[in-house]
Design an enzyme around this catalytic site. Sequence first.
Site, PDB file in Angstrom:
ATOM      1  N   ALA A   1      17.537   6.747  47.324  1.00 51.50           N
ATOM      2  CA  ALA A   1      16.696   7.467  46.361  1.00 51.50           C
ATOM      3  C   ALA A   1      15.209   7.252  46.637  1.00 51.50           C
ATOM      4  O   ALA A   1      14.401   8.152  46.394  1.00 51.50           O
ATOM      5  CB  ALA A   1      17.041   7.029  44.951  1.00 51.50           C
TER       6      ALA A   1
ATOM      7  N   SER B   1      21.077   8.393  44.599  1.00 48.46           N
ATOM      8  CA  SER B   1      21.537   7.429  45.589  1.00 48.46           C
ATOM      9  C   SER B   1      23.016   7.108  45.363  1.00 48.46           C
ATOM     10  O   SER B   1      23.455   6.961  44.219  1.00 48.46           O
ATOM     11  CB  SER B   1      20.706   6.151  45.421  1.00 48.46           C
ATOM     12  OG  SER B   1      21.013   5.248  46.433  1.00 48.46           O
TER      13      SER B   1
ATOM     14  N   THR C   1      19.425  11.345  63.570  1.00 51.02           N
ATOM     15  CA  THR C   1      20.834  11.673  63.770  1.00 51.02           C
ATOM     16  C   THR C   1      21.591  11.501  62.454  1.00 51.02           C
ATOM     17  O   THR C   1      21.541  10.429  61.849  1.00 51.02           O
ATOM     18  CB  THR C   1      21.455  10.732  64.834  1.00 51.02           C
ATOM     19  OG1 THR C   1      20.701  10.875  66.044  1.00 51.02           O
ATOM     20  CG2 THR C   1      22.908  11.056  65.080  1.00 51.02           C
TER      21      THR C   1
ATOM     22  N   CYS D   1      14.409  -3.358  41.258  1.00 50.63           N
ATOM     23  CA  CYS D   1      13.415  -3.064  42.292  1.00 50.63           C
ATOM     24  C   CYS D   1      12.080  -3.727  42.009  1.00 50.63           C
ATOM     25  O   CYS D   1      11.136  -3.598  42.770  1.00 50.63           O
ATOM     26  CB  CYS D   1      13.221  -1.561  42.417  1.00 50.63           C
ATOM     27  SG  CYS D   1      14.752  -0.735  42.791  1.00 50.63           S
TER      28      CYS D   1
END
Lengths: 370, 87
Positions: free
Chosen positions: A69, A196, A234, A320
């Site tokens: 996220a 997320s 990728t 966080c």
Amino acid sequence: MIYLDYSATTPIHPEVLKYYVEISKKFFANPNSLHDLGQGANNKIVEASSRICNIFHTVDHEVIYTSGASEANNLAIKGVALKKQNLGKHIITSPYEHSSVVACFNYLSKNGFEVDVVKTNSFGLVDFENLASLIRDDTILVSIGMVNSEIGFKQPIEEIGVFLKKYPQITFHSDMTQAIGKIKVDITNVDLISFSAHKFYGLKGVGALLRKKTIELEPVIHGGRSTTNVRSGTPATPLLLSLEKALSLACDSIDLNYEHVKRLSEYLINELLQIESVTINSNKYSIPHILNLSVEKLEAHQLQTALAKKEIYVSTQSACNSSNAYSHSVFRLTGSESRAKSSIRISISSLTTLNEMNQLVEAIKEEVSK
Amino acid sequence: MKILRITALWCSSCLIMKSRWKVVFETFNEIELIDYDYDQDEKLIKQLQIGQILPVLIVFQNDIEVARIIGEKSVKELIKTFEGLSK
């Protein structure tokens, strides 16, 4: 062990892990390769993206896979700001955003953009009158998260989206990381949506930005064209497909899980309110999965550590930002320094049991009585 | 008047305060503002012992610290503080 930090991250669903391993073995080829093996992997990603759009009932959005996220928020906010800077440099957000949204706004502010933070009411919800007064001809972006990660209140994103339709120059982004997989969301009037996988029993390291196909973005990660022209690298086929698997599983049982969590949350609030010096910081607009409370006799870290000694795991602030034990969000909402210093977040899920709630209540009672 | 302003990129209160500081700093002339980043200038900030709450304004007059303004403040509160310091 009693895990009550599901808003920080969730354990992986066994079916998701099994699927991830299967896909890793079978679809290892680079989806950007033009041979059959590569195209086989690419087709699986296209199918997964289509199923994700079906889950959100949208044909207007595309899925841009990211590392999580935080990257999705960076791509949305910086991507719009940089792409539309010729139209204006005024951007708006709310005071209760995740640090990855706040950091983008602070970064852009240091680089010539003008930021306004919309006022909110006593429940933390956006004040529409203030939002209207902030919007100018050069406003290009509004970013408001759906569910606050610390206190859990849910913004009226659908109404904000409808309201912002009056301003066609504005792109509307919403960080829905704490909402998706827990509650039903309507993204009809939202241009960009971040989320997320690890918040709904998926793997860490994968997330997505849903982009309305009409919205242009400046890439944050430059390179060759991949599954989209705005995010190079990728494609990690097993991670991408595992995100879709986790999302499907979470959304298949969303009503059942919601009712379970709601019952537990109501029970827990009722029990906690009987303990002296406990105050609940979450409010009637909070989703039941997130319960923020203060035990004013104890500092947040003190209580967290004491609970951890009993193998009960909770958060101080959002995960966080937890190096700092003071919750700005709780202070802003309640005006109380002591509540801000003593706030902990209990986040519960469909895996949580009534017995775990009782053990938590007993543990808090024990700490309070010391 | 010299002000050391300590903020962090991830700090929501720092973002909220930006527009308020702008109003106040435009009202009071001759403010020399020095910005420190909580993460980038970690060593310098450690010496200042600023505690847990951001943002922090450390106000100096004649190189002597005269005030610390910590956390979110209203424009009114800031003006009151600076008026007091200007006397």
